[in-house]
Structure formats: C-alpha cells, structure tokens
Enzyme design. Sequence first.
Site, short mmCIF file in Angstrom:
data_model
loop_
_atom_site.label_atom_id
_atom_site.label_comp_id
_atom_site.label_asym_id
_atom_site.label_seq_id
_atom_site.Cartn_x
_atom_site.Cartn_y
_atom_site.Cartn_z
N SER A 104 -30.43 36.89 -8.55
CA SER A 104 -31.33 36.87 -7.40
C SER A 104 -30.77 35.95 -6.32
O SER A 104 -30.79 36.29 -5.13
CB SER A 104 -32.70 36.35 -7.80
OG SER A 104 -33.14 36.94 -8.99
N TYR A 125 -32.21 39.69 -18.53
CA TYR A 125 -32.70 38.87 -17.42
C TYR A 125 -34.16 39.24 -17.18
O TYR A 125 -34.47 40.30 -16.65
CB TYR A 125 -31.84 39.13 -16.18
CG TYR A 125 -32.23 38.36 -14.94
CD1 TYR A 125 -33.12 37.29 -14.98
CD2 TYR A 125 -31.69 38.69 -13.70
CE1 TYR A 125 -33.45 36.59 -13.83
CE2 TYR A 125 -32.02 37.99 -12.55
CZ TYR A 125 -32.90 36.94 -12.62
OH TYR A 125 -33.23 36.25 -11.48
N LYS A 129 -32.29 35.35 -20.29
CA LYS A 129 -32.50 34.38 -19.21
C LYS A 129 -33.96 34.49 -18.87
O LYS A 129 -34.43 35.51 -18.36
CB LYS A 129 -31.63 34.74 -18.01
CG LYS A 129 -31.98 34.02 -16.74
CD LYS A 129 -30.77 34.07 -15.82
CE LYS A 129 -31.12 34.25 -14.36
NZ LYS A 129 -31.98 33.21 -13.82
N GLU A 131 -37.41 23.79 -11.63
CA GLU A 131 -38.47 22.78 -11.50
C GLU A 131 -39.21 22.54 -12.80
O GLU A 131 -40.04 21.64 -12.90
CB GLU A 131 -39.43 23.15 -10.36
CG GLU A 131 -40.06 24.53 -10.41
CD GLU A 131 -39.14 25.62 -9.84
OE1 GLU A 131 -37.98 25.70 -10.25
OE2 GLU A 131 -39.61 26.41 -9.00
N SER A 161 -30.69 28.27 -9.20
CA SER A 161 -30.13 28.25 -7.85
C SER A 161 -29.88 26.82 -7.36
O SER A 161 -28.87 26.55 -6.71
CB SER A 161 -31.10 28.94 -6.88
OG SER A 161 -32.34 28.25 -6.87
C1 NAY Z 1 -30.97 34.05 -10.27
O1 NAY Z 1 -30.31 33.83 -9.28
O2 NAY Z 1 -31.00 35.15 -10.79
C2 NAY Z 1 -31.74 32.95 -10.84
O3 NAY Z 1 -31.20 31.96 -11.15
C3 NAY Z 1 -33.17 32.99 -11.09
C4 NAY Z 1 -33.69 31.55 -11.16
C5 NAY Z 1 -34.09 31.11 -9.80
N1 NAY Z 1 -35.14 32.03 -9.40
C6 NAY Z 1 -35.18 32.59 -8.20
C7 NAY Z 1 -36.24 33.61 -7.99
O4 NAY Z 1 -34.43 32.29 -7.30
O5 NAY Z 1 -33.36 28.87 -9.90
C8 NAY Z 1 -34.52 29.65 -9.82
C9 NAY Z 1 -35.33 29.26 -8.61
O6 NAY Z 1 -34.63 29.54 -7.43
C10 NAY Z 1 -35.66 27.77 -8.62
O7 NAY Z 1 -36.24 27.42 -9.85
C11 NAY Z 1 -36.61 27.40 -7.48
O8 NAY Z 1 -37.87 27.99 -7.69
#
Ligand code: NAY
Length: 294
Positions: free
Chosen positions: A47, A136, A164, A191, A207
């Site tokens: 994502s 995922y 995941k 978080e 992310s």
């Molecule tokens: C990805 O890129 O597939 C992910 O890592 C999903 C996890 C992230 N979810 C999204 C929707 O971006 O890292 C999380 C998220 O950005 C972070 O926890 C902040 O909410």
Amino acid sequence: REDLKGLYSALLVPFNEDGSVNEEGLRKIIRHNIDRMNIDGLYVGGSSGENFLLGKEEKKQIFEIAKDEAKDQIKLIAQIGSSNIYEAIELGKFVTDLAYDAISAVTPFYYRFNADEVYNYYKEITENVENDLIIYSIPLLTGVDMGIKDFERLFKLPRIVGVKYTSADFYLLERLRKTFKQQLIFSGFDEMLVPAVANNVDGAIGSTYNVNGIRSRQIFDAVKSNDLQKALEIQNLTNDFISAVLNNGLYQTLKYILQREVKSDKQFYSRKPMAQITEEQKQEAENIYQKFIK
Ligand code: NAY
C-alpha cells in the site's frame, strides 16, 4: 522460514510530476533504509508503494530497481497480489526470477469475494509460483475480513508461510499466534507495535519505518527483553510522530521527510489520484521533521 523474521519497511515510491517512477529517488530511499535505518528487509509493492494505482510494467520496474539496489544486503518481499489473478501470477514469477526472498499477496478486493474464492485465489497463485507466500490481510482497505477458520484452511496450503496482519483486532492476533506456531506473523500497524510484539509476532512491516526505523527497532527489542516501560515510552513518542503524520497526510508527509533525509532536490510526488502535498502541508511536514526525525 526463520530467515524472514524481522523489521521491514513498506517501501515508499517517489514519482515524478508526470506520474512516472523517480528511479534516482527510489534508489536513495532504498539506500537510506539499508544504510541508516538498519532495516532487516523491504516490503516492495505494498500500500505504501501506492502499488494499487500502478500498471503491471511499472510494478515490474519497481521490483527490478529494488533488487538491483539492495542486492542481497537485506531481505526482499514482493507484494504481487492483485484482483487480476493472471497479473499476480505473472508478477510472482517475475520477482521469483529476480530472487526475491518471498512473495506476498493482498486478499482479492473490490468485489465481495467469499471465503472459497479467496482460498482459490491463494491456491492458484501458490500452485503457479515457486516461492513462499505471505498473506496480506488489511481489512480496513480491502473490506475482506478473515476469521481463524479461513486462516486455518489457507495455512494448510504448502507454500503459505505466514501473514502480514494489518488489523487492530488483538483478540484474533492472539488466537492466531496461539494456534499457528509455525506460521510467520508480521504486524502491520506501526502505532501498535508494543501490543503486537507482546503477542509474539515474528516481525513487523510498516510505512513509518522508512524514517522511524531506529526507534521502532528499540520498541521491538525492549518488549522482547521485557522492558515494557521503556517500550511504551518510545511508542508514546513514536505515536506523537505517527499521529502528526496521519493528520497531515500519511504518504505525502513521509515522502517529504524522505526527500529531506536523502537530500533530493526533486520533489517526491504522489501518484494520482493521490493528492500532491500543498504548501501548508509542506510547512507542517517540515515541523514534524524537525521535531521528531532530524
Ligand atoms: C503496506 O505498505 O502494505 C503496509 O505496510 C501496510 C501497513 C501500513 N498501512 C497502511 C495502510 O499504510 O505502516 C502501516 C501504516 O501506514 C502505519 O501504521 C500508519 O497508520
């Protein structure tokens, strides 16, 4: 697959103003993750990589660049899942030829697929791609909610090695961990790293690790060594950062910070229909950068 355990950044992808991939910027982000964030691996095509806004050739381009830049320095997992199953299989073969360590596939989405359809999707991908697969699951974005029985059936497929898990359902996480000791579970919400590690996940993929990787590792290690107080302190600070980022626009803000960190003079654009960062958001992103990252 013990070797896959660890902390992964969900790789962010910088685009040019015309929507094409900014290859130089992407290489710099990968180096930043390896050299400064000390990350164990990259989750490419998730994502955070705005993958579901891209065409097949662009996805291939990103998989190639990531492997070419990272070589064998870290683990690489490619998210190849798509509601177009033929594309998923083609991409799975492509990254397997590139020697990616594993593939991952999002649950098929948009149409409301039933449990059998989801099962058959994974069965067909794993029968056609010679690589291990991590499911995922991200119900918040896909609307696909799976229960323990669905996971049980999927985990019996020979090449499925884990999930995941991007969900705040800690009851289900606890049940999954207790029931499937051999499967890898990666936590997906940065978080909520403390409660995830307390539930014995094998790793995390997120992310914000692209820019907050060091603190996230400290959280992981502190929970593992039973120092909950320390872990919570760092999670509290981390969540001040994450909530500020979420309030200001997740990917736009993270990309702004990355652009600063890797000293790129070219803006890291988002892919349409994602909005571009505004002047006001840039100012706030700069404040967040100065306060939490620099
Ligand atoms: C990805 O890129 O597939 C992910 O890592 C999903 C996890 C992230 N979810 C999204 C929707 O971006 O890292 C999380 C998220 O950005 C972070 O926890 C902040 O909410």
